[in-house]
Scaffold this motif. Structure first.
Motif, PDB file in Angstrom:
ATOM      1  N   SER A 144     -11.799  -7.314  18.057  1.00  0.00           N
ATOM      2  CA  SER A 144     -10.706  -7.370  16.959  1.00  0.00           C
ATOM      3  C   SER A 144     -10.312  -6.288  16.430  1.00  0.00           C
ATOM      4  CB  SER A 144     -11.304  -8.473  15.727  1.00  0.00           C
ATOM      5  OG  SER A 144     -12.516  -7.618  15.117  1.00  0.00           O
ATOM      6  N   LYS A 145     -10.689  -5.147  16.732  1.00  0.00           N
ATOM      7  CA  LYS A 145     -10.305  -3.821  16.365  1.00  0.00           C
ATOM      8  C   LYS A 145     -10.548  -2.828  17.321  1.00  0.00           C
ATOM      9  CE  LYS A 145     -13.644  -3.527  12.770  1.00  0.00           C
ATOM     10  NZ  LYS A 145     -14.225  -3.603  11.517  1.00  0.00           N
ATOM     11  N   GLY A 146      -9.939  -1.557  17.114  1.00  0.00           N
ATOM     12  CA  GLY A 146     -10.467  -0.402  17.816  1.00  0.00           C
ATOM     13  C   GLY A 146     -10.160  -0.488  19.158  1.00  0.00           C
ATOM     14  N   GLU A 189     -22.724   2.185  14.127  1.00  0.00           N
ATOM     15  CA  GLU A 189     -23.618   3.285  13.939  1.00  0.00           C
ATOM     16  C   GLU A 189     -23.925   3.565  12.541  1.00  0.00           C
ATOM     17  OE1 GLU A 189     -20.777   5.939  15.404  1.00  0.00           O
ATOM     18  OE2 GLU A 189     -19.841   6.807  13.326  1.00  0.00           O
ATOM     19  N   VAL A 190     -25.160   4.020  12.261  1.00  0.00           N
ATOM     20  CA  VAL A 190     -25.676   4.331  11.082  1.00  0.00           C
ATOM     21  C   VAL A 190     -25.911   5.668  10.806  1.00  0.00           C
ATOM     22  CG1 VAL A 190     -27.640   3.668   9.396  1.00  0.00           C
ATOM     23  CG2 VAL A 190     -26.590   2.072  10.659  1.00  0.00           C
ATOM     24  N   LYS A 191     -25.584   6.427   9.894  1.00  0.00           N
ATOM     25  CA  LYS A 191     -25.873   7.712   9.581  1.00  0.00           C
ATOM     26  C   LYS A 191     -26.823   8.078   8.849  1.00  0.00           C
ATOM     27  CE  LYS A 191     -23.867  12.140   7.975  1.00  0.00           C
ATOM     28  NZ  LYS A 191     -24.416  12.961   8.939  1.00  0.00           N
ATOM     29  N   SER A 192     -28.171   8.580   9.197  1.00  0.00           N
ATOM     30  CA  SER A 192     -29.229   9.056   8.120  1.00  0.00           C
ATOM     31  C   SER A 192     -29.938   9.722   8.862  1.00  0.00           C
ATOM     32  CB  SER A 192     -29.806   7.555   8.237  1.00  0.00           C
ATOM     33  OG  SER A 192     -31.477   7.964   7.230  1.00  0.00           O
ATOM     34  N   PRO A 193     -30.658  10.844   8.011  1.00  0.00           N
ATOM     35  CA  PRO A 193     -31.621  11.632   8.465  1.00  0.00           C
ATOM     36  C   PRO A 193     -32.781  10.915   9.180  1.00  0.00           C
ATOM     37  CG  PRO A 193     -31.094  12.372   6.399  1.00  0.00           C
ATOM     38  CD  PRO A 193     -30.426  11.169   6.680  1.00  0.00           C
ATOM     39  N   PRO A 198     -11.224   2.439  13.675  1.00  0.00           N
ATOM     40  CA  PRO A 198     -11.530   2.293  12.446  1.00  0.00           C
ATOM     41  C   PRO A 198     -13.072   2.785  12.373  1.00  0.00           C
ATOM     42  CG  PRO A 198     -10.666  -0.020  13.242  1.00  0.00           C
ATOM     43  CD  PRO A 198     -10.386   1.063  14.403  1.00  0.00           C
ATOM     44  N   ILE A 199     -13.797   2.913  13.301  1.00  0.00           N
ATOM     45  CA  ILE A 199     -15.189   3.478  13.168  1.00  0.00           C
ATOM     46  C   ILE A 199     -15.130   4.859  12.809  1.00  0.00           C
ATOM     47  CG2 ILE A 199     -15.846   4.653  15.142  1.00  0.00           C
ATOM     48  CD1 ILE A 199     -18.424   2.848  15.650  1.00  0.00           C
ATOM     49  N   ASN A 200     -14.125   5.391  12.883  1.00  0.00           N
ATOM     50  CA  ASN A 200     -14.001   7.113  12.415  1.00  0.00           C
ATOM     51  C   ASN A 200     -13.021   7.266  11.433  1.00  0.00           C
ATOM     52  OD1 ASN A 200     -15.728   8.062  14.518  1.00  0.00           O
ATOM     53  ND2 ASN A 200     -14.045   7.833  16.047  1.00  0.00           N
ATOM     54  N   ALA A 201     -12.424   5.917  10.858  1.00  0.00           N
ATOM     55  CA  ALA A 201     -11.198   6.220   9.864  1.00  0.00           C
ATOM     56  C   ALA A 201     -11.818   7.092   8.833  1.00  0.00           C
ATOM     57  CB  ALA A 201     -10.922   4.863   9.437  1.00  0.00           C
ATOM     58  N   PRO A 227      -7.134   4.954  21.391  1.00  0.00           N
ATOM     59  CA  PRO A 227      -7.825   3.778  22.247  1.00  0.00           C
ATOM     60  C   PRO A 227      -7.119   3.362  23.650  1.00  0.00           C
ATOM     61  CG  PRO A 227      -7.461   3.458  19.865  1.00  0.00           C
ATOM     62  CD  PRO A 227      -6.556   4.873  19.976  1.00  0.00           C
ATOM     63  N   GLU A 228      -5.880   3.645  23.585  1.00  0.00           N
ATOM     64  CA  GLU A 228      -4.973   3.065  24.767  1.00  0.00           C
ATOM     65  C   GLU A 228      -5.808   3.931  25.961  1.00  0.00           C
ATOM     66  OE1 GLU A 228      -3.924   3.346  21.458  1.00  0.00           O
ATOM     67  OE2 GLU A 228      -2.052   4.481  22.421  1.00  0.00           O
ATOM     68  N   GLU A 229      -6.225   5.183  25.686  1.00  0.00           N
ATOM     69  CA  GLU A 229      -6.423   6.089  26.796  1.00  0.00           C
ATOM     70  C   GLU A 229      -7.863   5.607  27.239  1.00  0.00           C
ATOM     71  OE1 GLU A 229      -5.687   9.836  24.346  1.00  0.00           O
ATOM     72  OE2 GLU A 229      -4.572  10.341  26.092  1.00  0.00           O
ATOM     73  N   VAL A 230      -8.634   5.002  26.285  1.00  0.00           N
ATOM     74  CA  VAL A 230      -9.975   4.359  26.596  1.00  0.00           C
ATOM     75  C   VAL A 230      -9.700   2.950  27.644  1.00  0.00           C
ATOM     76  CG1 VAL A 230     -12.279   3.302  25.984  1.00  0.00           C
ATOM     77  CG2 VAL A 230     -11.080   5.454  24.940  1.00  0.00           C
TER      78      VAL A 230
END
Ligand code: NAD
Length: 261
Positions: free
Chosen positions: A16-18, A96-100, A194-197, A221-224
């Motif tokens: 649905s996105k990205g 993804e989840v960012k955390s030490p 959107p994951i990097n927005a 995204p089109e290049e992927v």
């Protein structure tokens, strides 16, 4: 355009996105029939389905959680019920989840692994069962990451999951090669989705990311999606078990780019 893809049936998870949306749009241009999976964004999935049809393909949308066996079965069932077959399965959904790492909760670890890695296993399992039982030439594409290769501090669960996807891809590529089933991965670098927005909206963070890309820009995204179309098509008929990095050279150790070291 790859004419052999005409009328082929594909499942795309997280469509649905990205990157998933770009792959669906591209498969529409290839006149394929596409099952677009979404987790929560029904309106987004409907919009993508309309784009696929506008591009010349067919589409249906299915709500399913890729971390469950039932969810993946529902996607396979939709392909068979709506389009009567399955040719290509793209395991794209991810988060993804960012955390030490010393502060990362077990709950977040399990969530990242269950969507990014277990989801790939369950999607591949559903597709393999269909391909095997119908003696079908099949094609599985797993969307991995440059982080199947590049360590990523504070994203240990994500890097672990993608590292797992790499060896899972290679293992099942070997296991099912004799059955005429090809399995490959795509390793995107920094792609504008959107994951990097949030990150790319911040100029300092955007510049920092771009500095790690020898081609000096963020990918589209089109290049992927172009890589996914090639891997899905017979143009890549002798390719299995690889990760196709689509990363502007990010995996080439750009810190060495001016001859250091
Ligand atoms: P995105 O956040 O735009 O899209 C991810 C999609 O996955 C969303 O549609 C989301 O709803 C779906 N999803 C998440 N959990 C799900 C679940 N349990 N069940 C079904 N769907 C679920 O991100 P994207 O950038 O398009 O990422 C697509 C894939 O590419 C991911 O596997 C990601 O890890 C990978 N990737 C992206 C980049 C990048 O720079 N954008 C780089 C490397 C790898």
């Amino acid at each position: 355009m790859y004419t052999d893809l005409n009328n082929k049936v594909a499942v795309i998870t997280g469509g649905s996105k990205g990157i998933g949306t770009a792959i669906a749009d591209r498969f529409g241009q290839e006149h394929m029939s596409v099952v677009i999976n979404y987790n929560s964004d029904e309106a987004g999935a409907k919009k993508v389905a309309a784009e696929v049809v506008d591009n010349g393909g067919q589409a249906t949308i299915v709500k399913a959680d890729v971390s469950t066996e039932d969810g993946n079965q529902a996607l396979l069932n939709a392909a068979l019920d709506k389009f009567g077959d399955l040719d290509v399965w793209v395991n794209n959904a991810g988060m993804e989840v960012k955390s030490p790492t010393h502060e990362l909760s077990l709950e977040d670890w399990n969530k990242v692994i269950s969507i990014n890695e277990t989801g790939v296993f369950l999607g591949a399992k559903a597709a393999l069962n269909y391909f095997k039982s119908h003696n079908k030439k099949g094609n599985i594409i797993n969307v991995s990451s440059v982080h199947e290769q590049i360590p990523w501090p504070t994203f240990a669960s994500y890097a672990a999951a993608k590292g797992g996807v790499k060896l899972f891809t290679q293992t099942i590529a070997m296991e099912y090669a004799k059955d005429n089933i090809r399995v490959n991965a795509i390793g995107p670098g920094a792609i504008n989705t959107p994951i990097n927005a949030k990150k790319f909206a911040d100029k300092a963070q955007l510049d920092q990311t771009v500095s790690m890309v020898p081609m000096n820009r963020i990918g589209k995204p089109e290049e992927v999606a172009a890589g996914a179309a090639w891997l899905a098509s017979d143009e890549s008929s002798y390719v299995t078990g690889v990760t196709l990095f689509i990363d502007g050279g990010m995996t080439l150790y750009p810190a060495f780019k001016d001859g250091q070291g």
